[in-house]
Enzyme design. Structure first.
Site, PDB file in Angstrom:
ATOM      1  N   SER A 202       0.839  -1.192   0.000  1.00 50.67           N
ATOM      2  CA  SER A 202       0.000   0.000   0.000  1.00 50.67           C
ATOM      3  C   SER A 202       0.878   1.247   0.000  1.00 50.67           C
ATOM      4  O   SER A 202       2.053   1.179  -0.382  1.00 50.67           O
ATOM      5  CB  SER A 202      -0.948  -0.017   1.206  1.00 50.67           C
ATOM      6  OG  SER A 202      -1.910   1.006   1.084  1.00 50.67           O
ATOM      7  N   ASN A 203       0.343   2.374   0.430  1.00 54.67           N
ATOM      8  CA  ASN A 203       1.094   3.635   0.496  1.00 54.67           C
ATOM      9  C   ASN A 203       0.534   4.446   1.658  1.00 54.67           C
ATOM     10  O   ASN A 203      -0.497   4.087   2.226  1.00 54.67           O
ATOM     11  CB  ASN A 203       0.958   4.382  -0.845  1.00 54.67           C
ATOM     12  CG  ASN A 203      -0.501   4.659  -1.183  1.00 54.67           C
ATOM     13  OD1 ASN A 203      -1.188   5.381  -0.483  1.00 54.67           O
ATOM     14  ND2 ASN A 203      -0.991   4.035  -2.240  1.00 54.67           N
ATOM     15  N   PRO A 204       1.196   5.549   2.042  1.00 55.41           N
ATOM     16  CA  PRO A 204       0.771   6.240   3.283  1.00 55.41           C
ATOM     17  C   PRO A 204      -0.441   7.161   3.140  1.00 55.41           C
ATOM     18  O   PRO A 204      -0.702   7.956   4.047  1.00 55.41           O
ATOM     19  CB  PRO A 204       2.004   7.072   3.675  1.00 55.41           C
ATOM     20  CG  PRO A 204       3.021   6.858   2.622  1.00 55.41           C
ATOM     21  CD  PRO A 204       2.408   6.145   1.481  1.00 55.41           C
TER      22      PRO A 204
END
Ligand code: CTP
Length: 396
Positions: A202-204
């Site tokens: 995923s990503n932040p």
């Protein structure tokens, strides 16, 4: 803005404290006027502490000096009554002026918002139904009541609307309804791409930008659908929320909803890749790492929508860039057939979450405009641009 908050005598009076607090935090000057019964539930001092303004109760109270009932009524830019009890509703409907609140109601010419709260039997009694109809005919806006747990412990219609809903109704009074009726779909948040039941790619992204857009569009009168990955900010009230997990979910849901939209704003931080395989059991440390990390590209959801959009539909994309922001945004705009691109500066710890955004708006005709400030300010500027594009399309 100057707001009079009328508080009726019911147990929901304690929730009026939150309404008073939120309206004050929104920058309004809030004058609380309570009924005698309300004072038995909550002390005037509570409201005075929350609003920093004197509180009035009796018809001859003078919280803002001589002829307070006249001054409060004349100067109010909105009158909000929460909770509205059956007795107060009946006194409003009759046009009585036997305490400060009913006198202010009678004198006020500003918009009036009421949030009823009473037992189901009282709310559904023909007398109350008649009174509510009369108030509606007089232009009063009702928020709620909702169905839920009541003071008696019973459950049913009559519970006061959530303070957030009441405050949102007040906000709408002061915001131009320049997106009224436009159907806007916003995508927000990250996607989660699982490679086993407990691990993911995923990503932040927190979803803050998409949520700010959805909230602002709702306040400006749009019919908003929010298709969102796992968010770290609350889903706003009054928007249709469709939770998704992966990029493939997003592609399916956004694809299904697309034809019914006037505008799509693609603020989701879609994972470009997903694991080639998803193990049904948790992978063990000893499993071969090459199997663990093999990935395949995800579909580009925005490009897919760009390829099938009708000429009257407006597509807004984001370009998350660490360098060369505008040039890369222009390239993405062309490749994905987007009508407006928001080039967003991102780097580790920056550009994600509720802090300030550094962005540029980029149009297909080569115009570029910086949009700085917090996400609410950037969202407002993006929606101004959407409104203008829509007006241009409508004009032919
Ligand atoms: N987007 C999308 N589907 C993807 C990737 C991106 O719909 N699989 C959308 C995003 O919501 C955003 C825009 O495309 O509106 C640009 O996303 P961004 O991550 O900046 O760019 P990419 O196209 O993924 O390009 P790159 O990762 O090479 O910068």
């Amino acid at each position: 803005m100057r707001i009079v908050l009328g508080v009726g005598g019911g147990i929901a009076a304690y929730k009026a404290c939150e309404v008073a607090s939120r309206l004050t935090q929104d920058g309004h000057t809030v004058h609380v006027v309570m009924t005698e019964t309300a004072r038995r539930f909550v002390a005037p001092l509570t409201f005075e502490a929350l609003t920093h303004q004197p509180v009035g109760v009796a018809v001859d109270d003078q919280p803002v000096g001589p002829l307070s009932h006249v001054r409060l009524a004349r100067e109010a830019e909105a009158l909000v009554v929460a909770p509205l009890t059956a007795d107060l509703l009946s006194r409003f409907a009759q046009g009585r002026a036997d305490d400060l609140l009913t006198a202010v109601y009678l004198g006020a010419r500003c918009p009036v918002i009421v949030a009823p709260a009473m037992e189901t039997e009282m709310w559904t009694h023909p007398a109350t139904v008649r009174n509510a109809e009369r108030l509606r005919a007089d232009g009063v806006v009702f928020v709620g009541p909702e169905a839920g747990r009541l003071a008696s412990g019973a459950s049913g219609p009559g519970r006061m609307a959530d303070p957030a809903r009441i405050v949102a109704a007040v906000r709408r009074l002061f915001v131009p309804q320049d997106l009224r009726g436009l159907r806007i779909l916003v995508t927000a948040g990250p996607t989660w791409e699982f490679f086993d039941p407990v691990r993911l790619l995923s990503n932040p992204s927190t979803g803050a930008m998409g949520v700010a857009l959805a909230e602002a569009a709702r306040d400006r009168g749009a019919v908003v659908t929010l298709v969102h990955g796992p968010l770290r900010v609350p889903v706003p009230e009054g928007v249709a929320a469709c939770p998704i997990v992966s990029a493939l979910d997003l592609e399916r849901v956004a694809g299904e909803l697309f034809d019914a939209q006037d505008v799509v704003i693609s603020a989701a931080a879609v994972s470009d890749f997903r694991p080639a395989r998803r193990a049904s059991e948790k992978m063990k440390k000893g499993d071969r790492p090459s199997l663990l990390w093999e990935v395949v590209p995800n579909p580009d959801v925005l490009a897919g929508l760009g390829a099938r959009k009708r000429p009257d539909q407006i597509l807004v994309g984001f370009a998350a860039e660490t360098s060369d922001h505008v040039r890369r945004a222009v390239e993405k705009m062309r490749a994905k057939h987007v009508d407006l691109m928001v080039a967003n500066r991102v780097e580790a710890g920056r550009g994600f979450g509720p802090g300030p955004a550094e962005a540029w708006l980029v149009w297909p005709d080569g115009r570029v405009e910086p949009a700085r400030g917090d996400k609410t300010a950037v969202a407002a500027r993006i929606l101004d641009a959407v409104r203008d594009l829509h007006a241009e399309r409508a004009a032919g």
